[in-house]
Write a protein that holds these residues in place. Structure first.
Motif, PDB file in Angstrom:
ATOM      1  N   ILE A   1     -16.911  -4.666  -0.466  1.00  0.00           N
ATOM      2  CA  ILE A   1     -17.683  -3.536  -0.983  1.00  0.00           C
ATOM      3  C   ILE A   1     -17.387  -2.234  -0.252  1.00  0.00           C
ATOM      4  O   ILE A   1     -17.992  -1.206  -0.536  1.00  0.00           O
ATOM      5  CB  ILE A   1     -19.199  -3.816  -0.922  1.00  0.00           C
ATOM      6  CG1 ILE A   1     -19.683  -3.969   0.520  1.00  0.00           C
ATOM      7  CG2 ILE A   1     -19.562  -5.024  -1.768  1.00  0.00           C
ATOM      8  CD1 ILE A   1     -21.188  -4.081   0.663  1.00  0.00           C
ATOM      9  N   SER A   2     -16.438  -2.285   0.688  1.00  0.00           N
ATOM     10  CA  SER A   2     -16.152  -1.098   1.493  1.00  0.00           C
ATOM     11  C   SER A   2     -15.494   0.024   0.697  1.00  0.00           C
ATOM     12  O   SER A   2     -15.575   1.187   1.061  1.00  0.00           O
ATOM     13  CB  SER A   2     -15.248  -1.471   2.670  1.00  0.00           C
ATOM     14  OG  SER A   2     -13.961  -1.875   2.198  1.00  0.00           O
ATOM     15  N   GLY A   3     -14.829  -0.341  -0.408  1.00  0.00           N
ATOM     16  CA  GLY A   3     -14.113   0.656  -1.201  1.00  0.00           C
ATOM     17  C   GLY A   3     -12.654   0.765  -0.827  1.00  0.00           C
ATOM     18  O   GLY A   3     -11.872   1.388  -1.542  1.00  0.00           O
TER      19      GLY A   3
ATOM     20  N   PHE B   1     -22.369  -0.193   4.257  1.00  0.00           N
ATOM     21  CA  PHE B   1     -21.706  -0.200   2.954  1.00  0.00           C
ATOM     22  C   PHE B   1     -22.640  -0.650   1.825  1.00  0.00           C
ATOM     23  O   PHE B   1     -22.445  -0.252   0.667  1.00  0.00           O
ATOM     24  CB  PHE B   1     -20.452  -1.076   2.994  1.00  0.00           C
ATOM     25  CG  PHE B   1     -19.307  -0.431   3.725  1.00  0.00           C
ATOM     26  CD1 PHE B   1     -18.790   0.773   3.279  1.00  0.00           C
ATOM     27  CD2 PHE B   1     -18.765  -1.001   4.867  1.00  0.00           C
ATOM     28  CE1 PHE B   1     -17.742   1.402   3.947  1.00  0.00           C
ATOM     29  CE2 PHE B   1     -17.719  -0.388   5.549  1.00  0.00           C
ATOM     30  CZ  PHE B   1     -17.210   0.816   5.081  1.00  0.00           C
TER      31      PHE B   1
ATOM     32  N   SER C   1     -24.614  -7.313  -4.370  1.00  0.00           N
ATOM     33  CA  SER C   1     -23.879  -6.120  -3.926  1.00  0.00           C
ATOM     34  C   SER C   1     -22.601  -5.884  -4.720  1.00  0.00           C
ATOM     35  O   SER C   1     -21.993  -4.823  -4.614  1.00  0.00           O
ATOM     36  CB  SER C   1     -23.550  -6.220  -2.432  1.00  0.00           C
ATOM     37  OG  SER C   1     -22.695  -7.315  -2.175  1.00  0.00           O
TER      38      SER C   1
ATOM     39  N   LYS D   1     -10.335  -0.886  -3.429  1.00  0.00           N
ATOM     40  CA  LYS D   1     -10.298  -0.083  -4.646  1.00  0.00           C
ATOM     41  C   LYS D   1      -9.389   1.117  -4.461  1.00  0.00           C
ATOM     42  O   LYS D   1      -8.571   1.463  -5.309  1.00  0.00           O
ATOM     43  CB  LYS D   1     -11.708   0.384  -4.997  1.00  0.00           C
ATOM     44  CG  LYS D   1     -11.784   1.207  -6.278  1.00  0.00           C
ATOM     45  CD  LYS D   1     -13.216   1.607  -6.568  1.00  0.00           C
ATOM     46  CE  LYS D   1     -13.302   2.459  -7.828  1.00  0.00           C
ATOM     47  NZ  LYS D   1     -14.694   2.883  -8.112  1.00  0.00           N
TER      48      LYS D   1
ATOM     49  N   LYS E   1     -29.518  -3.107  -5.254  1.00  0.00           N
ATOM     50  CA  LYS E   1     -29.323  -2.645  -3.879  1.00  0.00           C
ATOM     51  C   LYS E   1     -30.432  -3.188  -2.978  1.00  0.00           C
ATOM     52  O   LYS E   1     -30.174  -3.651  -1.863  1.00  0.00           O
ATOM     53  CB  LYS E   1     -29.304  -1.114  -3.814  1.00  0.00           C
ATOM     54  CG  LYS E   1     -28.986  -0.560  -2.421  1.00  0.00           C
ATOM     55  CD  LYS E   1     -29.126   0.949  -2.374  1.00  0.00           C
ATOM     56  CE  LYS E   1     -28.074   1.636  -3.196  1.00  0.00           C
ATOM     57  NZ  LYS E   1     -26.728   1.571  -2.562  1.00  0.00           N
TER      58      LYS E   1
ATOM     59  N   LYS F   1     -24.482   2.561   1.160  1.00  0.00           N
ATOM     60  CA  LYS F   1     -23.565   3.583   0.624  1.00  0.00           C
ATOM     61  C   LYS F   1     -22.982   3.221  -0.747  1.00  0.00           C
ATOM     62  O   LYS F   1     -22.916   4.072  -1.647  1.00  0.00           O
ATOM     63  CB  LYS F   1     -22.424   3.790   1.617  1.00  0.00           C
ATOM     64  CG  LYS F   1     -21.423   4.874   1.251  1.00  0.00           C
ATOM     65  CD  LYS F   1     -20.477   5.096   2.408  1.00  0.00           C
ATOM     66  CE  LYS F   1     -19.478   6.209   2.083  1.00  0.00           C
ATOM     67  NZ  LYS F   1     -18.342   5.727   1.298  1.00  0.00           N
ATOM     68  N   ASN F   2     -22.578   1.956  -0.935  1.00  0.00           N
ATOM     69  CA  ASN F   2     -21.801   1.602  -2.134  1.00  0.00           C
ATOM     70  C   ASN F   2     -22.462   0.628  -3.099  1.00  0.00           C
ATOM     71  O   ASN F   2     -22.131   0.620  -4.292  1.00  0.00           O
ATOM     72  CB  ASN F   2     -20.452   1.005  -1.716  1.00  0.00           C
ATOM     73  CG  ASN F   2     -19.587   1.991  -0.974  1.00  0.00           C
ATOM     74  OD1 ASN F   2     -19.731   3.195  -1.117  1.00  0.00           O
ATOM     75  ND2 ASN F   2     -18.681   1.485  -0.151  1.00  0.00           N
TER      76      ASN F   2
ATOM     77  N   VAL G   1     -21.504  -2.542  -6.211  1.00  0.00           N
ATOM     78  CA  VAL G   1     -20.165  -2.121  -6.611  1.00  0.00           C
ATOM     79  C   VAL G   1     -19.837  -2.755  -7.953  1.00  0.00           C
ATOM     80  O   VAL G   1     -19.893  -3.970  -8.106  1.00  0.00           O
ATOM     81  CB  VAL G   1     -19.120  -2.544  -5.558  1.00  0.00           C
ATOM     82  CG1 VAL G   1     -17.718  -2.192  -6.022  1.00  0.00           C
ATOM     83  CG2 VAL G   1     -19.423  -1.886  -4.218  1.00  0.00           C
TER      84      VAL G   1
END
Length: 203
Positions: A192-194, A126, A74, A197, A149, A129-130, A133
């Motif tokens: 990995i939630s963002g 997540f 991930s 970042k 993924k 969605k992401n 990453v």
């Protein structure tokens, strides 16, 4: 540090020799791979040796395994320097290991179950969605992203099944490990939630 870099470059040059394609590109790839492997070995050993000293080896190891296995596919947030990464990883996973032990005495079944449902649901969200990453110094080819993924989702499913099995077999007996897995997955979910970042962009 210079001697370390020379040693890595020497190994990379030797390993790149029999490979087809551009020799310099192959050497650079091998040098990066060697650095990554060696650093992760140091990271893992440092974390586990510290956990042995603190008396939380089992729970810290489980949290590290849960988080690390999901991170492989991930991706996630990377620290600005190897030293920061080392210190943060050693600290966090030993805190998780200690936390799992302490929380065992203060949490009830419904509290743990509720927390796990939230953590695993957010992790799934997540990942979909992401993931994967990527980072600026480690881009991922577009054709590899769907496969990564899918593998991340398989790892998520694996840990979900493990949590269900442990809960059904003997919740109280495996409570420390259930909590450790939950904390490890929560750590990677945050990565990995963002959010990290976005916070970096705001600074």
């Amino acid at each position: 540090m210079k001697n370390y870099k020379k040693l890595i470059d020497s190994w990379a040059t030797t390993l790149a020799q029999p490979m087809q394609g551009n020799k310099e590109d192959n050497r650079a790839i091998m040098a990066y791979a060697l650095h990554l492997v060696i650093f992760n070995i140091i990271l893992t050993l440092s974390t586990l040796l510290t956990s042995i000293w603190l008396g939380v080896f089992a729970t810290a190891a489980v949290a590290l395994l849960a988080s690390g296995s999901l991170r492989i596919f991930s991706g996630g947030y990377h620290c600005s320097s190897p030293v920061t990464c080392l210190l943060l990883t050693v600290s966090l996973f030993n805190i998780y290991g200690e936390g799992a032990v302490i929380l065992t005495n203060y949490t009830k079944f419904y509290q743990v179950l509720g927390a796990l449902i939230v953590i695993m649901w957010l992790a799934l969200w997540f990942i979909i969605k992401n993931a994967p990453v990527e980072t600026p110094n480690k881009p991922i080819r577009e054709e590899r992203k769907p496969g990564l993924k899918k593998k991340a989702l398989m790892v998520w499913l694996f840990w979900t099944v493990i949590l269900v099995i442990l809960t059904v077999i003997d919740f109280n007996g495996y409570k420390q490990f259930i909590l450790a897995i939950g904390l490890g997955i929560a750590n990677q979910t945050f990565s990995i939630s963002g959010w990290l970042k976005n916070k970096r962009k705001e600074v």
